[in-house]
Design a protein around this motif. Structure first.
Motif, PDB file in Angstrom:
ATOM      1  N   GLN A   1      -6.238 -12.154  23.556  1.00  0.00           N
ATOM      2  CA  GLN A   1      -6.199 -12.771  24.684  1.00  0.00           C
ATOM      3  C   GLN A   1      -5.834 -14.177  24.277  1.00  0.00           C
ATOM      4  O   GLN A   1      -5.407 -14.688  25.649  1.00  0.00           O
ATOM      5  CB  GLN A   1      -7.687 -12.640  25.328  1.00  0.00           C
ATOM      6  CG  GLN A   1      -7.759 -11.507  25.825  1.00  0.00           C
ATOM      7  CD  GLN A   1      -7.186 -11.295  27.085  1.00  0.00           C
ATOM      8  OE1 GLN A   1      -7.027 -11.820  27.703  1.00  0.00           O
ATOM      9  NE2 GLN A   1      -6.429  -9.506  26.682  1.00  0.00           N
ATOM     10  N   LEU A   2      -6.094 -14.764  23.202  1.00  0.00           N
ATOM     11  CA  LEU A   2      -6.111 -16.255  22.999  1.00  0.00           C
ATOM     12  C   LEU A   2      -4.237 -15.858  23.108  1.00  0.00           C
ATOM     13  O   LEU A   2      -3.552 -17.186  23.489  1.00  0.00           O
ATOM     14  CB  LEU A   2      -6.029 -16.586  21.692  1.00  0.00           C
ATOM     15  CG  LEU A   2      -7.439 -17.161  21.784  1.00  0.00           C
ATOM     16  CD1 LEU A   2      -7.482 -17.563  20.580  1.00  0.00           C
ATOM     17  CD2 LEU A   2      -8.154 -17.986  22.827  1.00  0.00           C
ATOM     18  N   GLY A   3      -3.210 -15.093  22.521  1.00  0.00           N
ATOM     19  CA  GLY A   3      -1.962 -15.132  23.269  1.00  0.00           C
ATOM     20  C   GLY A   3      -1.611 -14.336  24.665  1.00  0.00           C
ATOM     21  O   GLY A   3      -0.853 -15.284  25.137  1.00  0.00           O
ATOM     22  N   TYR A   4      -2.416 -14.151  25.429  1.00  0.00           N
ATOM     23  CA  TYR A   4      -2.291 -14.165  26.480  1.00  0.00           C
ATOM     24  C   TYR A   4      -2.573 -15.389  27.282  1.00  0.00           C
ATOM     25  O   TYR A   4      -1.795 -15.059  28.663  1.00  0.00           O
ATOM     26  CB  TYR A   4      -3.813 -12.483  26.865  1.00  0.00           C
ATOM     27  CG  TYR A   4      -2.797 -12.703  28.751  1.00  0.00           C
ATOM     28  CD1 TYR A   4      -1.250 -12.080  29.169  1.00  0.00           C
ATOM     29  CD2 TYR A   4      -3.686 -12.817  29.330  1.00  0.00           C
ATOM     30  CE1 TYR A   4      -1.106 -11.787  30.508  1.00  0.00           C
ATOM     31  CE2 TYR A   4      -3.652 -12.641  30.981  1.00  0.00           C
ATOM     32  CZ  TYR A   4      -2.219 -12.118  31.136  1.00  0.00           C
ATOM     33  OH  TYR A   4      -1.764 -12.453  32.590  1.00  0.00           O
ATOM     34  N   VAL A   5      -3.150 -16.018  27.200  1.00  0.00           N
ATOM     35  CA  VAL A   5      -3.155 -16.717  27.569  1.00  0.00           C
ATOM     36  C   VAL A   5      -1.500 -17.907  27.900  1.00  0.00           C
ATOM     37  O   VAL A   5      -1.398 -19.078  28.663  1.00  0.00           O
ATOM     38  CB  VAL A   5      -4.566 -18.135  27.167  1.00  0.00           C
ATOM     39  CG1 VAL A   5      -4.520 -20.097  27.267  1.00  0.00           C
ATOM     40  CG2 VAL A   5      -5.749 -16.983  27.597  1.00  0.00           C
ATOM     41  N   VAL A   6      -1.804 -18.012  26.431  1.00  0.00           N
ATOM     42  CA  VAL A   6      -0.466 -18.598  26.214  1.00  0.00           C
ATOM     43  C   VAL A   6       0.761 -18.308  27.182  1.00  0.00           C
ATOM     44  O   VAL A   6       1.642 -18.966  27.856  1.00  0.00           O
ATOM     45  CB  VAL A   6      -0.408 -18.280  25.146  1.00  0.00           C
ATOM     46  CG1 VAL A   6       1.841 -18.951  24.829  1.00  0.00           C
ATOM     47  CG2 VAL A   6      -0.889 -19.291  23.649  1.00  0.00           C
ATOM     48  N   VAL A   7       1.158 -16.607  26.844  1.00  0.00           N
ATOM     49  CA  VAL A   7       2.174 -16.317  27.698  1.00  0.00           C
ATOM     50  C   VAL A   7       1.480 -16.415  29.410  1.00  0.00           C
ATOM     51  O   VAL A   7       2.918 -16.460  30.317  1.00  0.00           O
ATOM     52  CB  VAL A   7       1.552 -14.558  27.545  1.00  0.00           C
ATOM     53  CG1 VAL A   7       2.767 -13.852  28.894  1.00  0.00           C
ATOM     54  CG2 VAL A   7       2.048 -14.064  26.663  1.00  0.00           C
ATOM     55  N   SER A   8       0.317 -16.011  29.998  1.00  0.00           N
ATOM     56  CA  SER A   8       0.009 -16.267  31.169  1.00  0.00           C
ATOM     57  C   SER A   8      -0.003 -17.973  31.618  1.00  0.00           C
ATOM     58  O   SER A   8       0.743 -18.316  32.538  1.00  0.00           O
ATOM     59  CB  SER A   8      -1.133 -16.366  31.805  1.00  0.00           C
ATOM     60  OG  SER A   8      -1.530 -16.413  33.087  1.00  0.00           O
ATOM     61  N   ARG A   9      -0.145 -19.200  30.716  1.00  0.00           N
ATOM     62  CA  ARG A   9       0.638 -20.112  31.525  1.00  0.00           C
ATOM     63  C   ARG A   9       1.906 -20.731  31.268  1.00  0.00           C
ATOM     64  O   ARG A   9       2.619 -21.633  32.196  1.00  0.00           O
ATOM     65  CB  ARG A   9      -0.399 -20.838  30.503  1.00  0.00           C
ATOM     66  CG  ARG A   9      -1.394 -21.340  30.108  1.00  0.00           C
ATOM     67  CD  ARG A   9      -2.025 -22.222  29.613  1.00  0.00           C
ATOM     68  NE  ARG A   9      -1.826 -24.001  30.081  1.00  0.00           N
ATOM     69  CZ  ARG A   9      -2.367 -24.831  30.842  1.00  0.00           C
ATOM     70  NH1 ARG A   9      -3.687 -23.413  31.859  1.00  0.00           N
ATOM     71  NH2 ARG A   9      -2.034 -25.320  30.956  1.00  0.00           N
ATOM     72  N   VAL A  10       2.743 -19.772  30.117  1.00  0.00           N
ATOM     73  CA  VAL A  10       4.334 -20.279  30.175  1.00  0.00           C
ATOM     74  C   VAL A  10       4.662 -20.012  31.652  1.00  0.00           C
ATOM     75  O   VAL A  10       5.904 -19.803  32.445  1.00  0.00           O
ATOM     76  CB  VAL A  10       4.329 -19.818  29.189  1.00  0.00           C
ATOM     77  CG1 VAL A  10       6.646 -19.386  28.707  1.00  0.00           C
ATOM     78  CG2 VAL A  10       4.264 -20.689  28.113  1.00  0.00           C
ATOM     79  N   ALA A  11       3.994 -18.419  31.376  1.00  0.00           N
ATOM     80  CA  ALA A  11       4.846 -17.622  32.886  1.00  0.00           C
ATOM     81  C   ALA A  11       4.557 -18.304  34.515  1.00  0.00           C
ATOM     82  O   ALA A  11       5.717 -18.393  35.561  1.00  0.00           O
ATOM     83  CB  ALA A  11       3.782 -16.305  32.768  1.00  0.00           C
ATOM     84  N   SER A  12       3.279 -19.029  34.321  1.00  0.00           N
ATOM     85  CA  SER A  12       2.907 -19.556  35.613  1.00  0.00           C
ATOM     86  C   SER A  12       4.402 -21.204  35.767  1.00  0.00           C
ATOM     87  O   SER A  12       3.670 -20.854  36.709  1.00  0.00           O
ATOM     88  CB  SER A  12       1.548 -20.171  36.022  1.00  0.00           C
ATOM     89  OG  SER A  12       0.967 -20.515  34.608  1.00  0.00           O
ATOM     90  N   ALA A  13       4.021 -21.644  34.998  1.00  0.00           N
ATOM     91  CA  ALA A  13       4.949 -23.097  34.686  1.00  0.00           C
ATOM     92  C   ALA A  13       6.841 -22.575  34.731  1.00  0.00           C
ATOM     93  O   ALA A  13       6.992 -23.648  35.136  1.00  0.00           O
ATOM     94  CB  ALA A  13       4.904 -23.774  32.937  1.00  0.00           C
ATOM     95  N   ALA A  14       6.713 -21.273  34.808  1.00  0.00           N
ATOM     96  CA  ALA A  14       8.425 -20.921  34.318  1.00  0.00           C
ATOM     97  C   ALA A  14       8.819 -21.777  35.718  1.00  0.00           C
ATOM     98  O   ALA A  14      10.354 -21.533  35.718  1.00  0.00           O
ATOM     99  CB  ALA A  14       8.838 -19.520  34.206  1.00  0.00           C
ATOM    100  N   PRO A  15       8.518 -20.906  37.311  1.00  0.00           N
ATOM    101  CA  PRO A  15       8.951 -21.480  38.407  1.00  0.00           C
ATOM    102  C   PRO A  15       8.896 -22.904  38.635  1.00  0.00           C
ATOM    103  O   PRO A  15       9.794 -23.295  39.852  1.00  0.00           O
ATOM    104  CB  PRO A  15       8.654 -20.287  39.294  1.00  0.00           C
ATOM    105  CG  PRO A  15       7.646 -19.828  39.159  1.00  0.00           C
ATOM    106  CD  PRO A  15       7.613 -19.752  37.611  1.00  0.00           C
TER     107      PRO A  15
END
Length: 575
Positions: free
Chosen positions: A288-302
């Motif tokens: 889930q530490l990995g998923y936190v990074v993915v989720s934050r990058v995905a939310s910042a993309a747009p």
């Protein structure tokens, strides 16, 4: 993300979820430890397969209605994505993996003992109490959780996501209850309800989202939502999950389960299970530490434009792509892996090392044949498949989601192999040895996602995260097989597995080439829109399947008969 990613709303997408039974402990009434007759097993398998198929069809319809209400990309879609994934993420972290790792072996053994029901009562009571307490605390922590998993572009979007989260996080309790009750039913030989319950969830959600559309239309801007709209939309999602759990209750009595609240862990055997749960929790926490990074990058993309109607892939695009990625896995891989898990648990408990090795090898080879074709098909048909899922969305959104799907689909064969390896660890109740593998996988996901953010345009950030996931599954499989060699007397039948995957890979490459040419021809001379997408999926999918099967026959891949045998026997009318 070591081993799994946050599922997009359907608990069947959680690796290690319900599957196809092979060796039930008792008959439908739960009245004995005698294996059910072979005809009963086939009927149970058919019932569960039909439940899965209906649930998946309704799941796609749910996704269509969801996108019609809030879009496939944009502010509202990404805000709801973060909020509605939180209970899924928290369930996996706090309960899902732990329950799946602990419950099956423990319940299987419990019902072979005279005091088995008392043990199950204590386990259920402890599980319900843990879920209730965690749900209350985490619901109150909704603002903090949203800030952890999201990096949105506006205050309005973060406020909307937080309000959605207050409504959605209580789903955690009902996801856990669904898993607990469903696994008990499975252990008593009642398999159908667990597989059909998500149908109720989807029906309730579709009705709620449809009512929202009828009253409000499509609302994509974070600033346009009212309190009533939020309550209706997010409330429908939560009521659907609650219905999925509660519908199992009447089936417990029919299965011979007379649950009574019993508190106290002493003498229940949960101490050993607790050790397995602890290490399972550690592994999931690393992921889930990995998923936190993915989720934050995905939310910042747009975020650069902060456009309510953005067509750049964000969290919602990730969800839709992951849903399609998980479809072949959940329909075939999870069913086979879960069926084998019961056998693996019994073989591990009996010290049958050769049996465990044979089961692992057979599972990886048969799953590999399917996932090679499924992965190739998703790569070639990503655009048409997304168009069918989201018929009313602009082409820019479809292309954004398709790019993420391709990045994920190339890792589907490795994901299937990693899932099989996980079952061996859990069969030996050895989650601790899996943690170093999960750490390495999470490091790949985090490093790959951050590297993608640094070197790729923001429109490709989520695709970069998907590709890093695919690489992590390859690494996880390799490391897992190396560590399992010690457990399996120095051999994992790796050469046999590798030969089968290599031959299947060659056949899949041939099918991919023919599929790309066929799709290009249909795009050039065929129709567009939804009709064109449907035509491409039907024609290209059929051509790729025929080429793939022909390639496997030409390369003399014997596992093909094992994969297709039941289907061919049914077509020939043999029992």
């Amino acid at each position: 993300m070591s081993g799994s990613s946050a599922p997009p709303g359907d608990p069947q997408d959680v690796p290690g979820g319900p599957g196809d039974p092979v060796e039930p402990l008792g008959d439908e009434s739960g009245a004995g430890d005698r294996p059910a007759p072979r005809d009963g097993v086939r009927r149970g398998a058919a019932l569960m397969a039909s439940g899965t198929a209906v649930s998946r069809v309704l799941g796609f319809l749910r996704a269509m209605v969801l996108a019609a209400a809030i879009g496939g990309t944009g502010q509202a879609a990404d805000a709801f994505s973060v909020a509605n994934k939180l209970p899924n993420v928290l369930y996996m972290l706090l309960a899902g993996g732990v329950l799946n790792a602990v419950l099956v072996p423990q319940v299987v053994r419990a019902y072979k003992q005279h005091s088995g029901q008392e043990y199950v009562d204590r386990l259920l009571s402890f599980g319900f109490a843990l879920l209730a307490g965690a749900t209350v605390v985490l619901t109150l922590a909704a603002p903090l959780l949203v800030r952890v998993y999201a990096d949105p572009c506006s205050d309005a979007q973060i406020a909307l996501a937080t309000t959605f989260a207050y409504w959605c996080i209580p789903q955690l309790f009902f996801y856990g209850a669904y898993a607990l009750l469903g696994q008990v039913l499975n252990a008593r030989g009642s398999f159908g309800p667990y597989m059909w319950a998500p149908v109720v969830n989807n029906i309730v959600s579709i009705a709620g989202f449809g009512l929202f559309i009828a009253l409000s239309g499509q609302v994509r801007s974070a600033e346009a939502w009212t309190g009533g709209q939020i309550a209706l939309f997010a409330g429908a999602a939560t009521v659907g999950v609650a219905s999925q759990a509660l519908v199992l209750v009447p089936f417990l009595r029919r299965a011979g389960v007379r649950y009574r609240w019993r508190w106290g862990l002493r003498g229940s055997g949960l101490g050993r299970a607790g050790k397995v749960a602890t290490w399972t929790f550690v592994g999931l926490a690393v992921g889930q530490l990995g998923y936190v990074v993915v989720s934050r990058v995905a939310s910042a993309a747009p975020g650069a434009q902060c456009d309510p109607t953005s067509e750049i892939a964000g969290n919602a695009a990730y969800d839709y792509a992951f849903m399609l990625f998980m479809l072949p896995h959940s329909l075939v891989t999870v069913s086979l892996a879960t069926a084998l898990f019961t056998r693996l648990s019994s073989q591990a408990h009996d010290g049958d090392v050769d049996g465990v090795r044979r089961s692992l090898s057979s599972g990886m080879r048969v799953v590999g044949l399917f996932t090679m074709l499924a992965g190739a098909g998703l790569v070639v048909l990503a655009g048409p498949v997304v168009r069918l899922l989201l018929p009313g969305q602009p082409q820019g959104s479809v292309d954004a989601i398709a790019g993420v799907l391709v990045a994920m689909a190339v890792g589907l064969p490795a994901f299937g192999a990693w899932s099989m390896c996980q079952r061996v660890y859990y069969a030996y109740e050895d989650a601790r040895s899996m943690v170093p593998v999960q750490v390495a996988m999470a490091a790949v996901v985090v490093g790959g996602t951050l590297l993608g953010r640094a070197v790729l345009p923001n429109s490709s950030w989520v695709a970069g995260a998907g590709l890093s996931m695919s690489v992590s599954y390859v690494l996880g499989t390799v490391l897992a097989l190396r560590t399992l060699r010690g457990r399996l007397a120095g051999r994992v039948d790796g050469a046999h597995v590798l030969r089968t995957h290599a031959r299947a890979g060659l056949a899949a490459l041939a099918a991919t080439g023919v599929g790309l040419v066929t799709r290009l021809a249909l795009q050039t001379y065929g129709t567009g829109g939804v009709a064109g997408a449907l035509l491409q999926c039907a024609v290209v999918g059929t051509v790729m399947t025929l080429v793939y099967l022909g390639g496997l026959r030409l390369l003399r891949v014997g596992e093909l008969d094992q994969l297709l045998g039941p289907v061919l026997r049914r077509l020939r009318g043999r029992r």
